[in-house]
Enzyme design. Structure first.
Site, PDB file in Angstrom:
ATOM      1  N   ASP A 279       0.961  -1.080  -0.005  1.00  0.00           N
ATOM      2  CA  ASP A 279       0.109   0.155  -0.064  1.00  0.00           C
ATOM      3  C   ASP A 279       0.822   1.300  -0.037  1.00  0.00           C
ATOM      4  OD1 ASP A 279      -2.152   1.766   0.219  1.00  0.00           O
ATOM      5  OD2 ASP A 279      -3.040   0.924   2.523  1.00  0.00           O
TER       6      ASP A 279
ATOM      7  N   LEU B 224      -4.527   3.369   2.477  1.00  0.00           N
ATOM      8  CA  LEU B 224      -6.147   2.533   2.252  1.00  0.00           C
ATOM      9  C   LEU B 224      -5.491   2.915   1.057  1.00  0.00           C
ATOM     10  CD1 LEU B 224      -8.452   5.079   4.267  1.00  0.00           C
ATOM     11  CD2 LEU B 224      -6.879   3.200   4.832  1.00  0.00           C
ATOM     12  N   HIS B 225      -4.164   1.895  -0.005  1.00  0.00           N
ATOM     13  CA  HIS B 225      -5.291   2.190  -1.251  1.00  0.00           C
ATOM     14  C   HIS B 225      -4.333   0.364  -1.610  1.00  0.00           C
ATOM     15  CE1 HIS B 225      -4.438   6.446  -2.128  1.00  0.00           C
ATOM     16  NE2 HIS B 225      -5.541   6.641  -2.410  1.00  0.00           N
ATOM     17  N   PRO B 226      -5.147  -0.290  -0.955  1.00  0.00           N
ATOM     18  CA  PRO B 226      -3.912  -1.655  -0.722  1.00  0.00           C
ATOM     19  C   PRO B 226      -4.221  -2.447  -1.850  1.00  0.00           C
ATOM     20  CG  PRO B 226      -5.904  -2.033   0.473  1.00  0.00           C
ATOM     21  CD  PRO B 226      -6.074  -0.414  -0.257  1.00  0.00           C
TER      22      PRO B 226
END
Length: 539
Positions: free
Chosen positions: A295, A473-475
């Site tokens: 991420d 919060l971009h996994p």
């Protein structure tokens, strides 16, 4: 146990990818499609109000509210991972920033063996998805399901940030998704006339009137049925009991970066020793299911503002709240029509790099507390500049906590496990400070509250990052695409070793893109839908 009738395609998860798939696969009317979503309908004032997403940050009605395992590199802290549990998935609760990433990101996928995923091949799908408010050109599309809009108004603080960035040596950039990514400017967002534009809104809503598309909410898929090495259907739980649906052609898993590997493992597809440790019979030993988790990583620098021009000032004033509410309800304008993330920059932490490895977000608020229960703004004017490391080297994994399909997965990140990861973060902190000290922005800065000017040495900076940095919060990456034997899916997104089964969401990314991941996930689903339909026609 309820037996459902047969479908041609079953899509598990109605998120950013799942809504696209359901709409495209049902478009011709030829195929029967079932779309299942564990969450609820995309209803509620704050779901559709752009500035409502902080209200959704810790709302269990629409949010899975995952937590990572404790991270040694972050002093034993966990990092909170909100994910959408609602039609539209995370596109219904996110910050709505529209960024595709750098073209070389996709060329890198091709170089890793993912034929057909270079930028020239994915650009048509970005354009097909898009309804660009500025009109169509070589990089953008018009008339697609996904609205992409400019902010309806400009903002003094955002204007000052952009001007200060230019003063600091960053070139102005009006379009981060055009012929170059590097620079500083206003973001575009997935909004339209002051409303959020999720994939549920853009893709699924127009498709739901089709007789060949069934959509079920409150439907938690618990396993994929595999017979003779071929996926034949799924089992899922509803408020009325357990149900089974059969797939004549394919099961398409679109549960997201945490949900998709979890479902594969619950179904016996994953690392054999891990599955056996939970008493799950092994259907297919795929050691890399759940691996390659990564991420973006970010830290917040917060500033007290000299002027009451921030969202903190709205949050602490009943009169301003009333004014903002009336302006939004009557005109669909004002602060509630925005996402509060007005502007940003893409820069290189080292001039020798060929493309940006750092993103800087400007948020028109600052927070006194940030917990799993939500965020509390400061009781005075404040804003935040957040450097985001776009190319982290650490790779973690997703594993099962138990064989209970209703239990959350085990999420294990590996942030700050390389010298470069830490150097990039510290370079970002120093660049943000440089921007804040330029004349255009300096007049708004009363003081740097976090970390404070006393934090200046290398040791202080490292301690600041380990104490207060978070996952962005971009996994991505947990069902990695590739042409090698270790890949979870091939370049047509078919699960290796299991017939009639694909994964279509951000989990298939071999490497994270340089920017927000919602637009790339939608592109992946657009491209996947063409591949699925082509294979169906050829069968």
């Amino acid at each position: 146990m309820r037996e459902k009738r047969h479908y041609d395609f079953i899509v598990t998860g109605a998120g950013s990818a799942g809504c696209v798939l359901a709409a495209r696969l049902s478009e011709s009317g030829k195929y029967r499609v079932l779309l299942l979503e564990a969450g609820a309908e995309d209803k509620g004032f704050w779901v559709h109000t752009p500035l409502g997403y902080p209200m959704l940050f810790a709302n269990p009605r629409v949010n899975w509210m995952f937590d990572s395992e404790p991270l040694p590199e972050l002093n034993g802290r966990t990092t909170y991972m909100p994910r959408g549990k609602i039609l539209g998935g995370t596109s219904s609760i996110n910050g709505m920033v529209y960024i595709r990433g750098h073209p070389r990101d996709y060329d890198g996928w091709r170089q890793r063996g993912c034929a057909g995923w270079d930028f020239d091949n994915v650009l048509p799908y970005f354009r097909r998805a898009e309804d660009q408010s500025r009109g169509a050109d070589d990089f953008h599309g018009a008339g697609g399901p996904l609205k992409v809009s400019d902010h309806q108004e400009t903002y003094s603080l955002a204007d000052a940030f952009i001007e200060a960035g230019v003063q600091a040596g960053i070139p102005a950039n009006r379009d981060f998704n055009g012929d170059r990514q590097e620079g500083i400017g206003y973001y575009q967002t997935n909004t339209y006339r002051g409303r959020r534009w999720s994939t549920a809104k853009g893709y699924l809503k127009p498709a739901r009137s089709r007789a060949n598309l069934d959509v079920e909410t409150g439907a938690h898929v618990t396993s994929i049925r595999v017979e003779g090495g071929v996926a034949t259907g799924i089992e899922y739980r509803t408020p009325h009991g357990v149900a089974i649906a059969h797939a004549r052609r394919e099961v398409v898993v679109a549960g997201g970066v945490f949900g998709s590997p979890q479902l594969l493992m619950l179904s016996g597809i994953g690392p054999a020793d891990h599955l056996q440790s939970h008493g799950i019979p092994v259907v297919r030993d795929v050691p890399t299911v759940g691996a390659n988790l990564h991420d973006h990583f970010y830290i917040q620098l917060m500033f007290r503002s000299t002027e009451p021009v921030t969202l903190n000032d709205v949050a602490r004033s009943r009169i301003r709240q009333l004014k903002a509410g009336l302006q939004y309800v009557l005109l669909r304008k004002g602060v509630l029509s925005t996402n509060g993330i007005y502007a940003g920059a893409f820069v290189r932490t080292d001039p020798a790099f060929e493309r940006p490895d750092l993103q800087i977000n400007m948020n028109a608020w600052s927070v006194a507390t940030r917990t799993r229960s939500g965020m509390e703004p400061h009781p005075f004017p404040g804003f935040t500049l957040s450097p985001v490391h776009l190319r982290p080297e650490g790779r973690g994994e997703v594993r099962l906590k138990s064989a209970d399909p209703m239990a959350p997965p085990s999420i294990r990140f590996k942030f700050l496990t390389s010298d470069y990861d830490m150097r990039a973060m510290i370079a970002g902190v120093r660049l943000v400070r440089k921007i804040s000290q330029q004349g255009a922005l300096r007049r708004f800065v009363a003081e740097e509250m976090q970390p404070g000017q006393d934090c200046d040495s290398q040791a202080d900076m490292e301690a600041f990052v380990r104490r207060l940095a978070y996952a962005n919060l971009h996994p991505v990456g947990t069902c990695r695409m590739g042409s090698d034997a270790a890949a979870v899916v091939d370049p047509r997104l078919r699960v290796n070793g299991v017939g009639s089964l694909r994964v279509v969401d951000a989990s298939i990314m071999p490497d994270i893109v340089a920017g927000n991941t919602n637009a790339p996930t939608i592109m992946i689903a657009e491209k996947a839908s063409d591949m699925i339909l082509a294979d169906a026609r050829a069968a």
